[in-house]
Design an enzyme around this catalytic site. Sequence first.
Site, PDB file in Angstrom:
ATOM      1  N   SER A 213      20.191  13.119 -81.151  1.00 17.60           N
ATOM      2  CA  SER A 213      20.056  13.534 -79.750  1.00 17.60           C
ATOM      3  C   SER A 213      20.719  14.872 -79.476  1.00 17.60           C
ATOM      4  O   SER A 213      20.172  15.712 -78.753  1.00 17.60           O
ATOM      5  CB  SER A 213      20.650  12.459 -78.825  1.00 17.60           C
ATOM      6  OG  SER A 213      20.000  11.232 -78.987  1.00 17.60           O
ATOM      7  N   HIS A 260      24.886  14.621 -75.895  1.00 21.52           N
ATOM      8  CA  HIS A 260      23.741  15.281 -75.262  1.00 21.52           C
ATOM      9  C   HIS A 260      24.148  16.636 -74.685  1.00 21.52           C
ATOM     10  O   HIS A 260      23.503  17.660 -74.935  1.00 21.52           O
ATOM     11  CB  HIS A 260      23.171  14.405 -74.150  1.00 21.52           C
ATOM     12  CG  HIS A 260      22.601  13.125 -74.650  1.00 21.52           C
ATOM     13  ND1 HIS A 260      22.314  12.060 -73.818  1.00 21.52           N
ATOM     14  CD2 HIS A 260      22.265  12.708 -75.899  1.00 21.52           C
ATOM     15  CE1 HIS A 260      21.808  11.069 -74.524  1.00 21.52           C
ATOM     16  NE2 HIS A 260      21.790  11.431 -75.787  1.00 21.52           N
TER      17      HIS A 260
END
Length: 310
Positions: A213, A260
Amino acid sequence: MDTISTNPPPAEDGRTTCYRHPRRETLLRCARCDRHICPDCMREAPVGHRCPDCVREDNRTVRQARTVFGGRPTSRPVVTYALIALTVLAYLLELAHPAILDQFDSIGTALVDDAGQRYVDDGGDYPGYRLIGIAHGEWYRLITSAFLHLLPTQGVLGILHIVFNLYWLWLLGRVVEERLGGPRFLAVYLLGALGGSVLGFLIDPHQGAVGASGAVYGLAGCYVVLARRLHHHPIEPSRVIIPFLIWMVLSAGWTSWQGHLGGLLAGGLAAVGIAYAPAKRRTAVQVAAVVALALLLVTLVVLKSLALTG
C-alpha cells in the site's frame, strides 16, 4: 603503399561475391564502405543501401530517444510486471510458510520467546527473550514488508488486500513507468514503500504491518505530480488521489494509515525532484533528489532507533 581491399577476391571469371557470403554472387555495393553485399545483407539507408557492419557502426553514434523526464521509452512496462510477479511469488510463499509474515513485516521493536511468540517491548530486561525489529538492526523489514500481504484468513480484508494493491500497481504502474522509464519508476516505487514503512516506524514502532500500500500510494502521489507537470493525464488526477485519500481515512481503524500517508508523501516528493529537474542537468539533479530523500528517511530511522534502544 599498396591498399588492401576488404572485399573477397573476384572469381576467375570476373564475378564479385558478398563480403559476408563468399559463395553468393552480387553486383550490389554498400553506399558507405563500397563492399559488395547480397540481398540478405542489404539494409535500407537514407541514400542507397548499407551493409550490416556500417549500420551497426552508425547506431553507436545515434542518440537514444528519451522521455520528457529523461527515461528511456519502453513499449512494455517490464518493471511493473516484474513487481507484480515478485509480489505474487511472495504471496505463494506466505501461503506455504505463514511464519514468513512475522520474519519480514515492518515491526519496529518487539520481544520474541524461544517458541517464536511475539510480545510488546516495553523497554524492560527479560531474560530468555530476544529483541527483534527495525530498531535492532533488521532494516530489511522496511522493504520486505512491501512485498507481503495478509493471508486469506487474516484481517478484515483478507485476500482483497493483495488484490486491491495489485490492481492499482497494474493500473498506475504502466502509466508512470511509460513516462519515467524503468529505473526512475523503480526508484519511486521503492521510495514509496520505504516512506510508508518509515512513517509507521516513527509513529507506532510496536505495530507490524505488511502490504504494498505504501508503494502504491507513492505511485498515486507520483502520478498526480506528473499529470500536473505534463498537463496530460489518461486518468483524471482527482479520480486517483481522492479515492486514495478517502480509503486512507475510512480504513484507518484496521489498516496502517501511517504507511499510506508515508508512501504518498515519499512518492510525491520523489516525483517533484524527477519531474521538475532542469533539462541541462536533468539526470544529475534527479539522482541527487532521490538520494537526498532516501538519506532523509534513513536518518529518521537511525534517530528513532537510537531513541528506542537508548
